[in-house]
Design an enzyme around this catalytic site. Sequence first.
Site, PDB file in Angstrom:
ATOM      1  N   ASP A 140       0.846  -1.200   0.000  1.00 27.83           N
ATOM      2  CA  ASP A 140       0.000   0.000   0.000  1.00 27.83           C
ATOM      3  C   ASP A 140       0.880   1.249   0.000  1.00 27.83           C
ATOM      4  OD1 ASP A 140      -2.165   1.932   0.959  1.00 27.83           O
ATOM      5  OD2 ASP A 140      -3.282   0.068   0.951  1.00 27.83           O
ATOM      6  N   HIS A 207      -3.673   6.052   3.787  1.00 25.47           N
ATOM      7  CA  HIS A 207      -4.340   4.862   3.257  1.00 25.47           C
ATOM      8  C   HIS A 207      -3.725   3.560   3.790  1.00 25.47           C
ATOM      9  CE1 HIS A 207      -5.725   2.088   0.061  1.00 25.47           C
ATOM     10  NE2 HIS A 207      -6.704   2.953  -0.149  1.00 25.47           N
ATOM     11  N   SER A 523     -11.191  -0.419  -0.373  1.00 24.02           N
ATOM     12  CA  SER A 523      -9.892  -0.454   0.301  1.00 24.02           C
ATOM     13  C   SER A 523     -10.013  -0.812   1.769  1.00 24.02           C
ATOM     14  CB  SER A 523      -9.235   0.928   0.247  1.00 24.02           C
ATOM     15  OG  SER A 523      -8.692   1.136  -1.008  1.00 24.02           O
TER      16      SER A 523
END
Length: 754
Positions: A140, A207, A523
């Site tokens: 990621d 994220h 996600s």
Amino acid sequence: MAIKISLLTSLLLLVFNYALPFSSMASVENRKPYIVYMGSRPEGEERLAASRHLSLLQKSIGSTFSSDYLLYSYKRSFDGFVAYLSEDEAQMISELPDVVSVFPDEELELETTGSWDFLGLPEEVDRSNLESDIIVGVIDSGISPESQSFDDTGYGSPPSKWKGSCQVTPDDLNFTCNNKIIGARFYRSSGVFGSSDVRSPRDTNGHGTHVASIVAGGLVRDASFYGLADGTARGGVPSARIAAYKVCWSSSCASSDILAAFDDAVADGVDIISVSIASTALNYFGDSISIGSFGAMRNGILTSTSAGNTGPNARTIRKFAPWFLSVAASTTNRKFVTEVVLGDGRILEGISINRFDLGNDQYPIIYAGYAPNETAGFNGQTSRLCGQAYSLDANLVRGNIVLCDARITGPAPSLAGAVGVVVANDTQLDYPAEYLPYPVSQFSVEAGLQILEYIRSTGNPTATIHKSVETYDIWAPYVASFSARGPNILTPDILKPDISAPGVSILGAWSGSVPYHLASGTSAAAPHATGAAAYVKTFHPTWSPAAIRSALMTTASPISRSGWKNTVPEEFASGAGNINPIGAKDPGLVYDADANDYASFLCGQGYDTPTLRLITGDDTTCTAANNRTVWELNHPSFAASVPSGQPFSRFFLRAVTNVGSAYSTYTAVITAPPTLGIHVIPPTLSFTSLGQTLQFVLILRGELDIGSSGSATLVWDDGEHKVRSPIIAYSAAASDFVANYAQPEAAAAGVSTI
Ligand SMILES: *[C@@H]1O[C@H](CO)[C@@H](O)[C@H](O)[C@H]1NC(C)=O
Ligand SMILES: *[C@@H]1O[C@H](CO)[C@@H](O)[C@H](O)[C@H]1NC(C)=O
Ligand SMILES: *[C@@H]1O[C@H](CO)[C@@H](O)[C@H](O)[C@H]1NC(C)=O
Ligand SMILES: *[C@@H]1O[C@H](CO)[C@@H](O)[C@H](O)[C@H]1NC(C)=O
């Protein structure tokens, strides 16, 4: 970085069109980075890979060859490299006998848009003491090592199988690993960095930190987003260890870097991999996540990946491969509503996550369509969407709440000095409007008209916006509108997505200004499935990736259609249903498969023997005996794309392995609509030992009109376990299922007057 051959920062400027103040060099003109994939790695020749790749390049390119053209040599679990090639050279190399495929290095995107309790996995739950030996690989945007979710107090040293490392660079000496984050690396073969990028595994986006904390964050009491969603933040496997592989940067995530991260993660010894990055390729061997996860699967590692945020229409999913888990996003029962109080005392309830409270003071409210910045050439039709910069007249809007007609507003309200925004737009009313730096609440178009009527009816319209409050969503779970949907356009008879998991308003660790953030997207769903898979693995450390997938799928809770009025059949939104981690611990039977089975599947899809051997790394051959149809792949779901208006029949060959009680008898229970005839042969399976595998055939017959479908289920029931598989037959049509797409009942209200 070990696998980086050279850093060609200046060379890449031309290729990536990135605004940096250097001039580009001519030598890579007409060349772009390509990934040359050569299959799985033969044992024991890692050391020689780079020189072998260089000589292959030199032979192919000839006199214009420069060693700088080789960007990466994959050294560990699979064979291949990344190099600057012209289109012709790429074509030529793709025809070499040792090369499986050559494809351009793509720039991909991250998928952004009390869940574990909702899934029935409470803090106090039966946990295996193997949990702290589980290593989760997260590919990621990196990780924030300072987050409380990754505090290592009480963790022992990393499990002995761990072979990875922690990459610390002079650019970020503060980045350290610990006994929770046991490994961290970063990848940027292009060498191009944006001004906010830190050359270290550090997450500057949020994220990757969010994803890692959902899978395996430790317990953090009183976590919240400005008081919203207050509670204990924790991952699915809070004792597990994390290895972060940073491939996503401020501009994008490169597929070459994703491959390199998979390569390392497998060699480092992770147990499970989570990837919440978009795929765009329409084939298996042009997609870094398909390739990387095939290598991982061969090594016993399941990959869980986000279905994508391109919903709600049919055929929007791009995560096709049967050897990874594609995860759709569902809601939880926690919903955020935001009240708007009008000057006449009416209270309207909208949907958003709003951390600001304007209190009881009333502010003037104006409709954006009445406030165009005419001197800049805007009119009411353009200003009403609050999109473009300076489209609103600051003299009219300053100090006002502004009513806009678009779900996602641009910078116009803040540039014009608005104190808050009320949005009226029917798009995606099932999840909260994006977090904005000012108060916001979202309503349906119908509610927006009520507000507009009020504005028109009085000379002095006013309103205020309250801070969001949490409410209980009785419709949950349903699949969010943004979640990408099937059918699978690459292999229509493999159902995708596989499963759904929470992905709306998920509180997770963040980097930067806020320690915890509420985010929505597939996600956030994928790491829930990763956590559940890791949980299952702690009880069954020897299970294959397919067995774990099967356990998750056959125990999932089917999602009813009551929440989101889906005209896409529910299977194309949620696959087998919503994930159930506790159920998955004890599935009774599993549909197992190994790399050879997936190879045979690919063989039946038209791949030839030389290609297959390179992928499988053994002597698998595409022979008549090992050339299987898609219906023979031992997958825990059943899909049939059929011609319309004529009778069809499909024969699915399956095998189930007993992981429940040694002596057990399972009966096939079929639920099907009248349009489908389904038979299972034999209808009962009697097991006499654990690990025993028995075969059966499922025969599916029927006739379907164009654009229609039939949904059914098969449950193997022994009185204790219900081993459930979705069955879907559909007849293809370009516009199938799309026309009647509707908003959810749950959200259609969008507003209620109290
Ligand atoms: C490293 O950490 C120290 C102490 O917290 C801090 O003062 C410093 O600004 C940090 N440096 C960087 C580059 O973040
Ligand atoms: C209209 O837009 C221009 C920029 O194009 C901006 O400078 C000006 O301040 C705006 N006028 C008002 C009244 O908002
Ligand atoms: C809803 O918003 C979108 C843009 O976000 C816009 O294109 C559309 O016209 C809006 N719908 C209405 C009814 O105004
Ligand atoms: C495998 O089967 C497919 C479909 O029948 C056929 O097109 C293909 O040629 C076969 N491949 C081999 C190597 O037998």
